[in-house]
Write an enzyme that holds these catalytic residues in place. Structure first.
Site, PDB file in Angstrom:
ATOM      1  CD  GLN A  82      -2.707   1.243   2.524  1.00 26.40           C
ATOM      2  OE1 GLN A  82      -2.166   1.682   3.528  1.00 26.40           O
ATOM      3  NE2 GLN A  82      -3.971   0.832   2.520  1.00 26.40           N
TER       4      GLN A  82
ATOM      5  CE1 TYR B   8      -2.344   8.765   7.761  1.00 28.52           C
ATOM      6  CE2 TYR B   8      -3.806   6.909   7.322  1.00 28.52           C
ATOM      7  CZ  TYR B   8      -2.894   7.556   8.137  1.00 28.52           C
ATOM      8  OH  TYR B   8      -2.533   6.989   9.335  1.00 28.52           O
TER       9      TYR B   8
ATOM     10  NE  ARG C 267      -8.187  -0.641   4.234  1.00 30.10           N
ATOM     11  CZ  ARG C 267      -7.741  -0.976   5.429  1.00 30.10           C
ATOM     12  NH1 ARG C 267      -6.659  -0.409   5.927  1.00 30.10           N
ATOM     13  NH2 ARG C 267      -8.365  -1.900   6.141  1.00 30.10           N
TER      14      ARG C 267
ATOM     15  NE  ARG D 162      -8.468  -4.709  15.520  1.00 31.77           N
ATOM     16  CZ  ARG D 162      -9.508  -4.125  16.118  1.00 31.77           C
ATOM     17  NH1 ARG D 162      -9.376  -3.621  17.328  1.00 31.77           N
ATOM     18  NH2 ARG D 162     -10.676  -4.058  15.508  1.00 31.77           N
TER      19      ARG D 162
ATOM     20  CB  CYS E 192      -8.112 -10.353  17.779  1.00 32.72           C
ATOM     21  SG  CYS E 192      -8.202  -8.574  18.110  1.00 32.72           S
TER      22      CYS E 192
ATOM     23  CB  CYS F 291      -2.401  -3.212  17.382  1.00 32.00           C
ATOM     24  SG  CYS F 291      -4.031  -3.432  18.142  1.00 32.00           S
TER      25      CYS F 291
ATOM     26  CB  ALA G 271       0.158 -14.154  34.374  1.00 29.67           C
TER      27      ALA G 271
ATOM     28  CB  ALA H 233      -1.409 -22.566  46.719  1.00 26.77           C
TER      29      ALA H 233
END
Length: 642
Positions: free
Chosen positions: A106, A176, A221, A319, A342, A349, A392, A456
């Site tokens: 692009q 843009y 696009r 993504r 995702c 990102c 985690a 625990a």
């Protein structure tokens, strides 16, 4: 559609004379993995090659700036402005093609969506107006400069072909420069480029086609709707699409939004999946060339549905492919449950991009670091005990098991997932369930032994004599010492979400971070009257820009009041007493006060095991409360080192 049946997504499709093996497209997304001069880095090649290896049909490489004057949008953006860049781009193109994927580059000019700090020059635009989110004014382009930019687009496209790419995409979306000429929101010129706002785009298409020839695929696009007052709407973009088809474009890639409406450009989890597919569908009705749909399509089954409903010919899954590069291969084999989906948090990102950092991914810590983070077999298999099954604990267990370790996972609750599971009870965060389901599948596949309802203690851990203990027990909710904090009307976000406590009609949420604002929306959507109290000057400072804009809009739509620079001083029988930045005290009535004031590390177990276990580690929120991305990253690195 027959449940779980995917057929059309994996049928061959033609773009001009180019054949694409399936209809899954990786759209262009800024990575900041290029070198500062815009040249290709090995990390960038590794990143794209990993997605090609995963079976995607077409990769559209991220927007590349076309000149070294004023077209660059961000530091470390990929460039196509000089012949010296061709060699590196060729390495990139060939790495992708090696795996059977087609690859397009692009090309783009930032226009007003940049800063003098990026290129050293004042940003330019069709008309003089403020640069997006910056205290700078873009100057109006002269006719001579417009002619030079058109030439730069054509020369850039010629380099794309010389570099060995299969096609070129002209970026006419997202606010843009080309989009700025197309849009009445940004183009106020009285000359020919304002009288016909398509002239600039048409001149570029014409000159690009002359340079690359009639058989080289050229795409365009477009923002099907800019979602801003005075901007382009679908009715207008349908007409634009018809004209660019006639001009010689081979496909149209339909997105949405501009800089000011980034929540539609990169949609957060608060918006429904597939929320832009209707724009592609609208344009497809009026053109005869292939149309690519995009917009939070993370599920292959949804992608199949969009194709079957004839809203598009190809599906861009951006993504989703960052999160799981193997998504196409898994979907083709019917292994939907194996896909790491995702969660549209935008932390790794979008947020990192806005901070001028390289691309990462919350659910795939290897994204952007593919070579460095290969999973290699362990030198010696060890018996590893993981305590806690939040993100985690789950990630460290998965990778450790993949490396050949014997992993046992203890969880004190009846289900795995930790706070992920609790947060997913909010309808707009239901996608977190996908991550839990992915880990559940991995646990079974890898033979990880899970023991639920097992809290625990140091004695229990010592008894089983593990080689390694990894503590991932998360954090505790922060309960400050506020007068009246123990009153029956006071409860925590976890108590609300788990249903252990019932809220009243008039609610105060203490804390205006993402957690507080999300619980406020959750309650407001149940027809509760909700007020957020935040002691800082701004709420939601921990969110990426897209999520912040979206959540703020949803809170407003649900009549949630946000009070900033206000602190709770006391909780009374009929509400709270607060103090503002002018040191004024006043009361706010409420029958329920929900605490969302943050978390503190849960370190009790860590302290009790110190010096008793040869290898003892702690990761995630029990070290320092943070986002899912930080917890997953810590887990990912640790599991690769043991």
């Amino acid at each position: 559609m027959e449940k779980d049946k995917i057929e059309k997504l994996f049928k061959l499709v033609k773009i001009g004379k180019m054949e694409v093996k399936n209809r899954i497209v990786m759209p262009p997304m800024c990575t900041r993995l290029a070198f500062p001069d815009g040249s290709v880095s090995q990390r960038l090649i590794d990143y794209y090659e990993e997605r090609a290896r995963g079976g995607v049909g077409l990769i559209i490489v991220e927007y590349s700036y076309i000149d070294d004057k004023d077209s660059k949008s961000h530091p470390n953006q990929l460039g196509i402005y000089h012949d010296k860049l061709i060699a590196g781009l060729n390495e990139l193109a060939e790495a992708v093609q090696l795996h059977g994927a087609k690859v397009i580059l692009q090309i783009n000019h930032a226009g007003r969506q940049t800063s003098i700090s990026v290129m050293g020059n004042q940003p330019v635009a069709p008309s003089s107006m403020p640069c997006y989110k910056k205290e700078e004014i873009a100057r109006e382009l002269t006719l001579e400069e417009i002619e030079e930019i058109v030439k730069s687009y054509a020369e850039a496209a010629e380099r794309v072909k010389e570099a060995g790419f299969n096609g070129v995409e002209i970026h006419g979306a997202h606010g843009y420069l080309i989009d700025q000429f197309l849009s009445p929101y940004t183009n106020h010129r009285p000359d020919k480029y304002g009288q016909d706002r398509m002239m600039f785009a048409l001149e570029i298409i014409s000159q690009v086609r002359k340079k690359v020839g009639k058989d080289f695929p050229v795409g365009f696009r477009i923002s099907g709707d800019e979602y801003i007052d005075g901007g382009l709407t679908l009715t207008q973009t349908k007409k634009i699409a018809q004209r660019i088809e006639v001009a010689g474009i081979d496909y149209i890639h339909v997105s949405g939004g501009i800089g000011e409406t980034v929540d539609w450009l990169i949609q957060p989890m608060y918006y429904p999946q597939g929320c832009l597919a209707h724009l592609a569908g609208g344009i497809k009705q009026d053109v005869n060339i292939p149309v690519i749909a995009v917009g939070s399509i993370t599920d292959p089954l949804m992608a199949e549905k969009v194709l079957r409903e004839n809203k598009a010919d190809l599906i861009a899954m951006g993504r989703a492919l960052i999160a799981d590069p193997q998504l196409p291969r898994k979907a083709a084999k019917g292994k939907i449950g194996e896909i790491c989906r995702c969660i549209r948090c935008n932390e790794g990102c979008l947020k990192r991009s806005k901070e001028n950092k390289t691309l990462r991914c919350t659910v795939n810590p290897a994204a952007g670091r593919e070579d460095k983070m290969r999973i290699l077999p362990a030198g010696k298999s060890k018996k590893i005990l993981v305590i806690g099954s939040g993100p985690a604990g789950l990630e460290v267990s998965r990778i450790a098991a993949l490396r050949g370790h014997q992993v046992v996972l203890w969880e004190k609750e009846e289900e795995i997932g930790g706070n992920l599971r609790i947060a997913s009870r909010m309808r707009f965060k239901a996608e977190l369930k996908n991550l839990i389901e992915y880990f559940s599948f991995q646990i079974k596949k890898l033979g990880i032994k899970v023991e639920l309802c097992k809290e625990a203690t140091a004695e229990m851990v010592e008894e089983i004599k593990p080689d390694v203990v990894i503590i991932a027990i998360g954090a505790r909710l922060l309960i400050p010492k506020i007068p009246g904090i123990s009153k029956p009307s006071v409860m925590t976000v976890i108590e609300v979400l788990t249903g252990r406590r019932k809220v009243g009609k008039n609610i105060i949420v203490a804390g205006g971070g993402s957690v507080g604002c999300e619980i406020a929306l959750f309650l407001a959507q149940q027809d509760k009257k909700v007020t957020i109290i935040e002691m800082s000057e701004e709420a939601m400072v921990d969110l990426d820009l897209s999520s912040k804009i979206a959540l703020k809009r949803l809170l407003s739509d649900n009549n949630v009041e946000i009070l900033t620079s206000v602190k709770v001083e006391q909780i009374t029988d009929d509400g709270v007493v607060v103090i503002n930045k002018e040191w004024n005290l006043y009361s706010i009535k409420a029958d329920t006060i929900v605490l969302a004031l943050g978390f503190e590390p849960n370190r009790k177990l860590i302290k009790s095991l110190q010096y008793k276990i040869p290898q003892l580690y702690s990761i995630g929120d029990c070290v320092k409360p943070g986002k899912i991305m930080q917890a997953m990253e810590q887990a990912s690195f640790l599991a690769r080192q043991i």
